[in-house]
Structure formats: C-alpha cells, structure tokens
Design an enzyme around this catalytic site. Structure first.
Site, PDB file in Angstrom:
ATOM      1  CB  SER A 126      42.738  42.390  41.955  1.00  0.00           C
ATOM      2  OG  SER A 126      43.663  43.275  41.347  1.00  0.00           O
ATOM      3  CE1 TYR A 173      45.885  42.457  46.433  1.00  0.00           C
ATOM      4  CE2 TYR A 173      45.970  42.846  44.063  1.00  0.00           C
ATOM      5  CZ  TYR A 173      45.341  43.002  45.280  1.00  0.00           C
ATOM      6  OH  TYR A 173      44.153  43.693  45.352  1.00  0.00           O
TER       7      TYR A 173
END
Length: 250
Positions: free
Chosen positions: A142, A155
């Site tokens: 990501s 995250y």
C-alpha cells in the site's frame, strides 16, 4: 517462447483474499488471461460466487491465511490439482476505521498486523516450499506503507513491514530464480478503500492530492499484477512498484 505480460495460459496462480474487492478483480483478470486458479478467502460462499462468474474451474480453498498449516494445505491442493504453483499473490488483508494511536485497541492492532504481515509471510513461505525456477510471489502492499497517513498507524506498519519482507525474501529466493515483488496500491474505489470513497470529504481530499486528480478504478488494477506474474518481469525482484496515480508525489 516467453509469456507476454497478459498471457497466463497454463500458469498456476493462487490469489488470496479472492472473495471480494481487489482479489475478485484479480481472479477475473487472471482467469480471462488463461490461468489455472486457486482462490483463497475466509468465506467459501464468497469464493463460490466469484468462481461462478469465471470461465475456468478454479480450486476453492476457504480458510484463514493466519492459521498454522492452512497455506501449506492450499499449496498441496494446488500441486494435487494442477501439478504445482507458478504465482502466489499474497493479497488477503484488512484495514481498520481511522483511529488515533490512543483510540486503537491493541487487539485491533494485532489483528491487522497478523493478517496483513504474518498472513503474507505464511503464504510466501508455503509458496516457496513448492515453487520451481521462474516462480513469482507478489504481495499487495500500500502507498500508506510508503507514505503513512495519520489514523492508520497499524495498517501503515503492517504494509511497510510487508515491503521490507519482500526485499528479504527476494534475496533468499533469488538464487532459485523466484522473484518477489510488492505492489503499493494507492486509493481505489474498490476493496478496502471503498468506504473511504463513499465519504465525499475524504474522497475529494485524496483526489486533490493525486497527480492524476482521481481515484483508481478496477480497470487500473490488474495490469501490474499480470506483468509481475509474467516472463516480462523476469529481472524484477525485491521491488515495491507504486500504483497510486501520483498520490505519493504530492
């Protein structure tokens, strides 16, 4: 003859997190390109729904990528069904709602890191045990792991860790001619980013901070994975390829 960047005919491909979002998009794209698929997710019902829309006859493996022995079971079933594995896409992942470090429950932190990072490690480990020269391990990373965003500490840490894991695995598996790469995705209107996309304030903020001025769409997703799964990327390993429309530039 080498494979083109879209020719997956005969390639045996595992896609984790295939029951929805990006995983479903990847399953559809690789199926259309002729791959023999192994689809992995927690929900057998979701996998069956995805499989019903494909032209091929994929192997369905319902289970938790964090569970001891589950990934090895998937690998064994792929070997039994298709004779081996050429590509393993570590795509299963979870994302929390936005929360400050004070608000983040330690149990939520552990769950995110366990799925996104430990699950990736276990999948790559299982793949490496059965892959031969020319194998490909692809990790869904990501842009948040490259450019962390407040409120997404768990995250960001899990995805940054997966990028580092890719570099370590690339060094270990390189002598066996197995490549390992990550795709650092930006903000897409599918999968984990969908609930952000429905928030007009966040949607506009992200679009304004993206060089192309828009969110990514499902059509923007498969190409990089097909490239990394093919012979066209034979000399690419240990890399994190950013697919974010220029979000990380601004």
């Amino acid at each position: 003859m080498g494979f083109t960047n879209t020719d997956m005919a005969g390639r045996r491909v595992v896609v984790t997190g295939a029951g929805r979002g990006l995983g479903r998009v990847l399953a559809t794209a690789f199926d259309a390109a002729g791959a023999q698929l192994g689809l992995v997710a927690r929900s057998e019902q979701a996998l069956t729904k995805v499989a019903s829309a494909l032209e091929g006859d994929p192997l369905i493996c319902a289970g938790d990528v964090r569970a001891d022995g589950f990934n090895e079971s998937v690998a064994e079933q792929m070997v039994d069904r298709f004779g081996g594995i050429d590509v393993w896409i570590c795509n299963a992942g979870v994302s929390p709602e936005v929360a400050t470090v004070e608000e983040t429950d330690p149990a939520v932190w552990r769950d995110i890191v366990d799925v996104n990072l430990t699950g990736t490690f276990l999948g790559a480990r299982a793949a490496a045990k059965v892959m031969e020269a020319g194998g490909r391990i692809i990790v869904t990373g990501s842009v948040v792991g490259v450019r962390p965003r407040g409120g997404l500490a768990a995250y960001a840490a899990s995805k940054s860790g997966s990028h580092a894991l890719v570099q370590a695995l690339a060094q270990e598996l390189g002598p066996r001619e197995i490549t390992v790469n990550a795709v650092a995705l930006g903000w897409f209107d599918t999968g984990l980013g969908a609930h952000w996309h429905r928030d007009s304030e966040r949607e506009n903020d992200i679009a304004q901070h993206t060089a192309l001025g828009r969110w990514g769409t499902p059509e923007d997703l498969p190409g990089i994975y097909l490239f990394l799964a093919s012979q066209a990327s034979a000399y690419v390993t240990g890399s994190t390829l950013t697919v974010d429309g220029g979000y990380s530039l601004l």
